[in-house]
Design a protein around this motif. Structure first.
Motif, PDB file in Angstrom:
ATOM      1  N   GLN A  21       0.852  -1.180   0.000  1.00  0.00           N
ATOM      2  CA  GLN A  21       0.000   0.000   0.000  1.00  0.00           C
ATOM      3  C   GLN A  21       0.886   1.228   0.000  1.00  0.00           C
ATOM      4  O   GLN A  21       1.908   1.265   0.688  1.00  0.00           O
ATOM      5  N   ARG A  22       0.470   2.233  -0.777  1.00  0.00           N
ATOM      6  CA  ARG A  22       1.239   3.470  -0.858  1.00  0.00           C
ATOM      7  C   ARG A  22       0.281   4.642  -0.749  1.00  0.00           C
ATOM      8  O   ARG A  22      -0.704   4.715  -1.471  1.00  0.00           O
ATOM      9  N   ILE A  23       0.602   5.559   0.153  1.00  0.00           N
ATOM     10  CA  ILE A  23      -0.180   6.776   0.323  1.00  0.00           C
ATOM     11  C   ILE A  23       0.815   7.925   0.399  1.00  0.00           C
ATOM     12  O   ILE A  23       1.629   7.994   1.324  1.00  0.00           O
ATOM     13  N   ALA A  24       0.755   8.811  -0.597  1.00  0.00           N
ATOM     14  CA  ALA A  24       1.700   9.923  -0.712  1.00  0.00           C
ATOM     15  C   ALA A  24       3.125   9.372  -0.668  1.00  0.00           C
ATOM     16  O   ALA A  24       3.486   8.549  -1.495  1.00  0.00           O
ATOM     17  N   ASN A  25       3.938   9.776   0.305  1.00  0.00           N
ATOM     18  CA  ASN A  25       5.336   9.333   0.399  1.00  0.00           C
ATOM     19  C   ASN A  25       5.510   8.102   1.278  1.00  0.00           C
ATOM     20  O   ASN A  25       6.622   7.615   1.438  1.00  0.00           O
ATOM     21  N   VAL A  26       4.429   7.628   1.866  1.00  0.00           N
ATOM     22  CA  VAL A  26       4.514   6.506   2.802  1.00  0.00           C
ATOM     23  C   VAL A  26       4.039   5.229   2.106  1.00  0.00           C
ATOM     24  O   VAL A  26       2.991   5.209   1.478  1.00  0.00           O
TER      25      VAL A  26
END
Length: 186
Positions: A21-26
């Protein structure tokens, strides 16, 4: 991987997976397995205008999903939504599926219905609906709301050995999640 148990109508299976899972830079990653069983009942009686013809069958199944590690996003860790699924499927000209699932995170079951049709055994179209009695705030996966709704997808098969499937399913405030699956029978 799945294997029929001897000459019985029982099949046992397991799947391993990497969840990202990827959200923005995380971004985060988790590892899990799914375990399941199917019992196939052939239907081969005839007579009358609504008879069931040979080759049609009813399949009963059960499985448990997401036995594995937590999904780590930055400094936070989210447990995977472990769930139990019980279902029945009728395979005929148009396949019909009914499933009821129970999750550790939800006290009430979710019910899903679906259908699929295969053209010449090579290209399949799928559609369905996921229903849940839970409010959007209580259906969360890794901190994001999961809402019920329409699901759809398609698949390709090559000589019934290799397959590629695509689906989209509702995923709350983020819209729809897209799933791509490749499989190989050996």
């Amino acid at each position: 991987i799945a294997q029929r148990v001897g000459h019985s109508p029982l099949t046992l299976g397991a799947t391993s997976k990497i969840i990202q899972q990827r959200i923005a830079n995380v971004q985060g990653q988790a590892y899990a397995v799914d375990l399941g069983a199917q019992y196939r009942i052939p239907l081969s009686f005839s007579g009358g205008p609504r008879s069931v013809v040979a080759g049609h069958h009813l399949t009963l199944g059960a499985g448990i999903r997401n036995i594995g590690t937590d999904l780590k996003l930055g400094s936070e860790a989210f447990p995977l939504p472990r769930s139990l699924h019980i279902g029945a499927a009728y395979q005929g000209l148009i396949n019909q599926v009914f499933e009821i699932s129970f999750s550790e995170a939800h006290s009430e079951p979710q019910i899903s219905l679906g259908t699929e049709y295969w053209f010449l055994g090579v290209f399949g179209l799928r559609g369905g609906y996921l229903h849940s009695n839970k409010s959007p705030d209580s259906n969360t996966i890794a901190g994001f709301n999961f809402k019920p709704g329409v699901t759809a997808g398609f698949g390709f098969r090559v000589m019934n050995i290799f397959g590629l499937d695509y689906a989209f399913v509702p995923f709350g405030d983020l819209g729809y999640a897209q799933r791509l699956t490749m499989n190989y029978k050996f």
